[in-house]
Every structure is written in structure tokens, then in C-alpha cells.
Scaffold this active site. Structure first.
Site, PDB file in Angstrom:
ATOM      1  N   HIS A  72      57.517  17.199 111.554  1.00 15.92           N
ATOM      2  CA  HIS A  72      56.186  16.578 111.582  1.00 15.92           C
ATOM      3  C   HIS A  72      56.123  15.548 110.474  1.00 15.92           C
ATOM      4  CE1 HIS A  72      53.524  19.470 114.091  1.00 15.92           C
ATOM      5  NE2 HIS A  72      54.726  19.342 114.613  1.00 15.92           N
ATOM      6  N   TYR A 200      43.577  19.515 110.457  1.00 11.44           N
ATOM      7  CA  TYR A 200      42.768  20.237 109.475  1.00 11.44           C
ATOM      8  C   TYR A 200      41.353  19.691 109.602  1.00 11.44           C
ATOM      9  CZ  TYR A 200      47.015  21.892 107.041  1.00 11.44           C
ATOM     10  OH  TYR A 200      48.194  22.503 106.709  1.00 11.44           O
ATOM     11  N   PRO A 292      46.039  29.653 102.209  1.00 10.11           N
ATOM     12  CA  PRO A 292      46.992  29.042 103.143  1.00 10.11           C
ATOM     13  C   PRO A 292      46.718  27.571 103.462  1.00 10.11           C
ATOM     14  CG  PRO A 292      45.549  30.587 104.288  1.00 10.11           C
ATOM     15  CD  PRO A 292      45.270  30.737 102.834  1.00 10.11           C
ATOM     16  N   LYS A 296      51.608  26.515 101.505  1.00  7.89           N
ATOM     17  CA  LYS A 296      52.532  26.546 100.379  1.00  7.89           C
ATOM     18  C   LYS A 296      53.177  27.909 100.081  1.00  7.89           C
ATOM     19  CE  LYS A 296      52.755  22.366  99.251  1.00  7.89           C
ATOM     20  NZ  LYS A 296      53.375  22.094 100.550  1.00  7.89           N
ATOM     21  N   TYR A 384      51.987  17.859  99.964  1.00  9.72           N
ATOM     22  CA  TYR A 384      52.085  18.610 101.223  1.00  9.72           C
ATOM     23  C   TYR A 384      53.543  18.781 101.642  1.00  9.72           C
ATOM     24  CZ  TYR A 384      50.751  20.467 105.764  1.00  9.72           C
ATOM     25  OH  TYR A 384      50.592  21.298 106.846  1.00  9.72           O
TER      26      TYR A 384
HETATM   27  P1  FAD Z   1      55.915  39.166 101.753  1.00 11.30           P
HETATM   28  O1  FAD Z   1      56.097  38.357 102.955  1.00 11.30           O
HETATM   29  O2  FAD Z   1      54.586  39.797 101.493  1.00 11.30           O
HETATM   30  O3  FAD Z   1      57.030  40.283 101.762  1.00 11.30           O
HETATM   31  C1  FAD Z   1      57.024  41.368 100.844  1.00 11.30           C
HETATM   32  C2  FAD Z   1      57.736  42.550 101.465  1.00 11.30           C
HETATM   33  O4  FAD Z   1      57.769  43.628 100.516  1.00 11.30           O
HETATM   34  C3  FAD Z   1      57.018  43.074 102.705  1.00 11.30           C
HETATM   35  O5  FAD Z   1      57.914  43.179 103.756  1.00 11.30           O
HETATM   36  C4  FAD Z   1      56.474  44.436 102.253  1.00 11.30           C
HETATM   37  O6  FAD Z   1      56.437  45.361 103.318  1.00 11.30           O
HETATM   38  C5  FAD Z   1      57.448  44.830 101.176  1.00 11.30           C
HETATM   39  N1  FAD Z   1      56.881  45.779 100.193  1.00 11.30           N
HETATM   40  C6  FAD Z   1      55.630  45.788  99.704  1.00 11.30           C
HETATM   41  N2  FAD Z   1      55.488  46.796  98.831  1.00 11.30           N
HETATM   42  C7  FAD Z   1      56.673  47.446  98.777  1.00 11.30           C
HETATM   43  C8  FAD Z   1      57.140  48.570  98.064  1.00 11.30           C
HETATM   44  N3  FAD Z   1      56.346  49.246  97.221  1.00 11.30           N
HETATM   45  N4  FAD Z   1      58.415  48.968  98.244  1.00 11.30           N
HETATM   46  C9  FAD Z   1      59.243  48.283  99.102  1.00 11.30           C
HETATM   47  N5  FAD Z   1      58.833  47.211  99.802  1.00 11.30           N
HETATM   48  C10 FAD Z   1      57.578  46.795  99.644  1.00 11.30           C
HETATM   49  N6  FAD Z   1      53.035  29.992 103.618  1.00 11.30           N
HETATM   50  C11 FAD Z   1      53.575  28.755 103.872  1.00 11.30           C
HETATM   51  O7  FAD Z   1      54.476  28.342 103.119  1.00 11.30           O
HETATM   52  N7  FAD Z   1      53.173  27.981 104.934  1.00 11.30           N
HETATM   53  C12 FAD Z   1      52.194  28.407 105.784  1.00 11.30           C
HETATM   54  O8  FAD Z   1      51.913  27.701 106.753  1.00 11.30           O
HETATM   55  C13 FAD Z   1      51.569  29.680 105.522  1.00 11.30           C
HETATM   56  N8  FAD Z   1      50.602  30.155 106.325  1.00 11.30           N
HETATM   57  C14 FAD Z   1      50.107  31.408 106.106  1.00 11.30           C
HETATM   58  C15 FAD Z   1      49.131  31.883 106.956  1.00 11.30           C
HETATM   59  C16 FAD Z   1      48.596  33.154 106.764  1.00 11.30           C
HETATM   60  C17 FAD Z   1      47.529  33.634 107.698  1.00 11.30           C
HETATM   61  C18 FAD Z   1      49.067  33.985 105.694  1.00 11.30           C
HETATM   62  C19 FAD Z   1      48.509  35.377 105.484  1.00 11.30           C
HETATM   63  C20 FAD Z   1      50.045  33.521 104.844  1.00 11.30           C
HETATM   64  C21 FAD Z   1      50.573  32.236 105.032  1.00 11.30           C
HETATM   65  N9  FAD Z   1      51.548  31.737 104.198  1.00 11.30           N
HETATM   66  C22 FAD Z   1      52.047  30.478 104.413  1.00 11.30           C
HETATM   67  C23 FAD Z   1      52.035  32.531 103.060  1.00 11.30           C
HETATM   68  C24 FAD Z   1      53.377  33.241 103.336  1.00 11.30           C
HETATM   69  O9  FAD Z   1      53.281  34.004 104.508  1.00 11.30           O
HETATM   70  C25 FAD Z   1      53.765  34.159 102.150  1.00 11.30           C
HETATM   71  O10 FAD Z   1      53.680  33.408 100.963  1.00 11.30           O
HETATM   72  C26 FAD Z   1      55.163  34.755 102.287  1.00 11.30           C
HETATM   73  O11 FAD Z   1      55.170  35.771 103.254  1.00 11.30           O
HETATM   74  C27 FAD Z   1      55.652  35.353 100.965  1.00 11.30           C
HETATM   75  O12 FAD Z   1      56.884  35.996 101.164  1.00 11.30           O
HETATM   76  P2  FAD Z   1      57.342  37.196 100.226  1.00 11.30           P
HETATM   77  O13 FAD Z   1      58.669  37.636 100.740  1.00 11.30           O
HETATM   78  O14 FAD Z   1      57.235  36.787  98.801  1.00 11.30           O
HETATM   79  O15 FAD Z   1      56.232  38.313 100.439  1.00 11.30           O
HETATM   80  C1  PHB Z   2      50.282  28.049 110.451  1.00  9.94           C
HETATM   81  O1  PHB Z   2      50.776  27.429 111.396  1.00  9.94           O
HETATM   82  O2  PHB Z   2      50.220  29.288 110.439  1.00  9.94           O
HETATM   83  C2  PHB Z   2      49.728  27.303 109.295  1.00  9.94           C
HETATM   84  C3  PHB Z   2      49.927  25.938 109.227  1.00  9.94           C
HETATM   85  C4  PHB Z   2      49.397  25.226 108.149  1.00  9.94           C
HETATM   86  C5  PHB Z   2      48.670  25.883 107.189  1.00  9.94           C
HETATM   87  C6  PHB Z   2      48.481  27.262 107.248  1.00  9.94           C
HETATM   88  C7  PHB Z   2      49.008  27.966 108.322  1.00  9.94           C
HETATM   89  O3  PHB Z   2      48.142  25.178 106.159  1.00  9.94           O
END
Ligand code: FAD
Ligand code: PHB
Length: 389
Positions: A72, A200, A292, A296, A384
Site C-alpha cells: 500500500h 481512516y 491501534p 504500530k 506511518y
Molecule cells: P502478544 O501478541 O500479546 O503475544 C504474547 C503471547 O504471550 C500470547 O500468545 C500469550 O498467550 C502469551 N502469554 C501471556 N502470558 C503468558 C504467561 N504467563 N506464560 C506464557 N505465555 C504467556 N499492530 C500493528 O503493528 N499493526 C496493526 O494494524 C495492529 N492492529 C491491531 C488491531 C487490534 C484490534 C489489536 C488488539 C492490536 C493490533 N495491533 C496492531 C497490535 C499487535 O497485535 C500487538 O502489538 C502484537 O500482537 C504484539 O505481539 P507480542 O508477541 O509482543 O504480544
Molecule cells: C487492521 O487491519 O487490523 C488494522 C489496520 C490499521 C490499523 C489498525 C488495524 O491502524
């Protein structure tokens, strides 16, 4: 059991770190509280910066991303005065890639399986010990049995609700936080995306976002009060509200269908310091949360992994302990950059309870600057598409 790096959490951060370390000849064990299906089923991020894409290639799992990821080169912002586009390519010579977090974790699990990674799912009551000494260890329970892993370092990749951050003594922790007074109701549907690029939308009824996963899978969000719950939102009510907040021509022509996933996520900005406590390092959502709006979260997790991977490589392969000191300052610089951008995107696009006419005018003025000032677009596009690593 013994390993060089024990990784808590088998989400994107933990899997990516494990994959990079293993490829560098460093042993890892990953402990994940949930089942693999649960982790793979979580619908979250959808937009990857170039830095995150490059990390996945370095980890040896970029083949499907290269085939199926959609570049994109810009995105749209809709206001009461119409819609305009920020051209990332023209402004900063960059693009982002639309590729779902579910796909990223699937590719990482496949690569980890092929590499013979040790990943324990349904690892319960994980606890971290002797973090400040030279011989930390991890205890956990699985299938009713207690286990111990001795290691050199621990990576806390266990997300916002994990135990790693809590393992740093409370009196030594500083938490910077802003909680926003609304959430995002998200719907995934097997429908063609409403537009070619993301929209957006700032609307008097609240923020809306039209996103996508691929040409037949769409992802939409609307701002909702925190008191709402998913059960209160029928598919019909969701589509109806979404359409009211998107530009009329988009709303008229867009395809709707049954929601195959529907969830509400609260919005929060959060950073915990320090990122390092002895031999424990916090990574990704375990250390910080962004709303979100700027897309990021996953991208920040990838840059944290990059900095920690370099630090651990230095310490383990080159016996350069000073490399470990570099992790927190390098990661934090980028984390605060993304904090600022996500906060700003959130502030200009949402309706805040009690928003005054003054606040409203400032929001409109911000959006007008973005529409009309090239320098404002350059700053937005730079942030972005991703600040440099
Ligand atoms: P997590 O994905 O939370 O993974 C952590 C893992 O640790 C999980 O599997 C969990 O089960 C495990 N865990 C937790 N506690 C324990 C424990 N005590 N013992 C063992 N395991 C444990 N980010 C973007 O960059 N772009 C986007 O477009 C975007 N959109 C989003 C939209 C939504 C609706 C949401 C909710 C988030 C979005 N994000 C986005 C954010 C992104 O999803 C997170 O930042 C990302 O998942 C972080 O990854 P992580 O591995 O650090 O944490
Ligand atoms: C998504 O596709 O889930 C998404 C895209 C852009 C955002 C947040 C979420 O800023």
C-alpha cells in the site's frame, strides 16, 4: 532442561526472536500459556512496516509474505469535508504491506517447526527466578507436572497481561500510561474490501476504519463506548453504523456479509521501564501498548526483537556484555516515537466524550494541515511507514 535463551510467550515477538536466535546458532525454549490454535486464531494487526517485513525475511519466513502481502503506497483520511489521500510513496518513497498477524504467526510457527524449535504450549504458572544473578531459571507447570528450565537470559515476550513485566519489583518500575475513554469494535468478514487502500474516518458519530486482509477478506473497526459489549452489536447494527461514518459513495457500493469475527479492544498508550532487569528483557506488548490507530503494535514488537537479537548475539557469540546495555536505550527511542504517533493519530481521529467546540476546531485544523501541507504529510508518511531502526 537447559537453554541459552528462555522465551516467555509464543506470540509474534517470542516466535520471531526464537527463530532469529536459532538461525544464529543460539538455543531457545519458548513457553506459551495458550494452545497453538488459540494463538493462530487471534485476529489483530494487519499492516507491516518495511522493517518488520525485512525482519521476517531475515528470519527465513518471508516467502509467502512476498507472494501474498499487498503493498500500500498510501492511505485515505475521511473528514466531514471529504476524503483525501496521503501518498507515502510520493512523500517519503516508502510503502507498507498489508499482511495479517495471523499469517505472520502461521509462517513463524511453520519456520520454527522446520527448525526443530522447542515450544511448549499450555505452559501454566510460569515464574521467573534469580533474574539478578548469573544463572536465572524459569519454572512452569504442564499437564499437572512441574518443570524447570535453566538459562542464560530470559526474553519476556508475553504480552500486556503476561508475568514478565510483573517479575520486575514494583518499586523499581515506572509505568507511563494513557487510557482512552473508548474502544474499537472490530469485524472480520469474507467480503471484498470497501476501497483499494485503508480509510481512516473522522466522523461526528465517532472514528471508523476500513481495512483488509486480502482481496476477499475485509477488516473494519468503529469507535464504541467502553460500556458496549460485542453481544449488543448485531451484524446489521455494525454495518449500519460503519456505513454512516464512511464517505457516502464508499458506503453505498461496499459489500457486507456475516461477521466471522467480532471483538472489542480497549485503547491504551503504555510504556513500562526499565526494559531490562538483570537477565530479563521485556519485548513487544509486554513492555508497551499503543492504540491501534497508527498500526504500530506489531511493528514495534519487531523492532524490539531486532535490538534484542543484536544485543544477545553480541553477549552470547562475542562475549560482549556491553551489547546488552544497548537494548533498552535503542528500543525506547523507537518506542516513544511510535507512542507519539499513535497518540496523535488517535487524538485527531476520535470523538472524545465531552469534546468541546474548541477541541473540535483544533481537530479539524489538524486534518486540514494534513490535507494541504506537504510537510505535514511527509511527517505523517514517515511515521506511518515506520521510523528507521
Ligand atoms: P502478544 O501478541 O500479546 O503475544 C504474547 C503471547 O504471550 C500470547 O500468545 C500469550 O498467550 C502469551 N502469554 C501471556 N502470558 C503468558 C504467561 N504467563 N506464560 C506464557 N505465555 C504467556 N499492530 C500493528 O503493528 N499493526 C496493526 O494494524 C495492529 N492492529 C491491531 C488491531 C487490534 C484490534 C489489536 C488488539 C492490536 C493490533 N495491533 C496492531 C497490535 C499487535 O497485535 C500487538 O502489538 C502484537 O500482537 C504484539 O505481539 P507480542 O508477541 O509482543 O504480544
Ligand atoms: C487492521 O487491519 O487490523 C488494522 C489496520 C490499521 C490499523 C489498525 C488495524 O491502524
Amino acid at each position: 532442561m537447559r537453554t541459552q535463551v528462555a522465551i516467555i510467550g509464543g506470540g509474534p515477538s517470542g516466535l520471531l526472536l526464537s527463530q532469529l536466535l536459532m538461525r544464529a546458532g543460539i538455543s531457545t525454549v519458548v513457553l506459551e500459556r495458550q494452545t497453538r490454535d488459540y494463538v493462530l486464531g487471534r485476529i489483530r494487526a494487519g499492516v507491516l512496516e518495511r522493517g518488520a517485513v525485512e525482519m521476517l525475511h531475515r528470519a527465513g519466513c518471508g516467502a509467502r509474505l512476498a507472494r501474498e502481502g499487498i503493498a500500500h503506497e498510501g492511505c485515505n483520511l475521511s473528514t466531514v469535508n471529504g476524503m483525501f489521500r496521503v501518498d507515502f510513496q510520493a512523500r517519503v518513497g516508502e510503502a507498507v504491506t498489508v499482511y495479517g498477524q495471523t499469517e505472520v504467526t502461521q509462517d513463524l510457527y511453520a519456520a520454527q517447526d522446520a527448525a526443530g524449535a522447542v515450544i511448549f504450549h499450555e505452559a501454566l504458572n510460569v515464574a521467573l527466578h534469580d533474574l539478578e544473578g548469573s544463572a536465572p531459571w524459569v519454572s512452569y507447570e504442564k499437564d499437572g507436572q512441574s518443570h524447570r528450565i535453566d538459562c542464560d537470559y530470559i526474553a519476556g515476550c508475553d504480552g500486556f497481561h503476561g508475568i514478565s513485566r510483573q517479575s520486575i519489583p514494583a518499586e523499581k518500575r515506572t509505568e507511563y500510561e494513557r487510557v482512552y475513554p473508548f474502544g474499537w469494535l472490530g469485524v472480520l468478514s469474507r467480503t471484498a474490501p470497501a476501497a483499494e487502500e485503508l480509510i481512516y474516518a473522522n466522523h461526528p458519530r465517532g472514528f471508523a476504519l476500513a481495512s483488509m486482509r486480502n482481496p476477499t477478506l475485509s477488516r473494519y473497526y468503529i469507535q464504541v463506548p467502553l460500556s458496549d459489549n460485542v453481544e449488543g452489536w448485531s451484524d446489521h447494527a455494525f454495518w449500519d453504523e460503519l456505513k454512516r461514518r464512511l464517505p457516502a459513495d464508499v458506503a453505498e457500493s461496499m459489500e457486507t456479509g456475516p461477521a466471522i469475527e467480532k471483538s472489542i479492544a480497549p485503547l491504551r498508550s503504555f510504556v513500562a521501564e526499565p526494559l531490562r532487569w538483570g537477565r530479563l528483557f521485556l519485548v513487544g506488548d509486554a513492555a508497551h501498548i499503543v492504540p491501534p490507530t497508527g498500526a504500530k503494535g506489531l511493528n514495534l514488537a519487531a523492532s524490539d526483537v531486532h535490538y534484542l537479537f543484536e544485543a544477545l548475539q553480541g553477549a552470547i557469540l562475542e562475549r560482549d556484555d556491553a551489547a546488552l546495555d544497548q537494548y533498552a536505550p535503542r528500543a525506547l527511542k523507537r518506542i516513544w516515537g511510535a507512542m507519539r504517533f499513535s497518540w496523535w493519530m488517535t487524538s485527531i481521529l476520535h470523538r472524545f466524550p465531552g469534546q468541546s467546540d474548541f477541541d473540535q476546531k483544533i481537530q479539524e485544523s489538524e486534518l486540514l494541515q494534513l490535507e494541504t501541507l506537504e510537510s505535514a504529510q511527509v511527517t505523517m508518511a514517515r511515521n506511518y511507514t515506520g521510523l528507521p531502526y
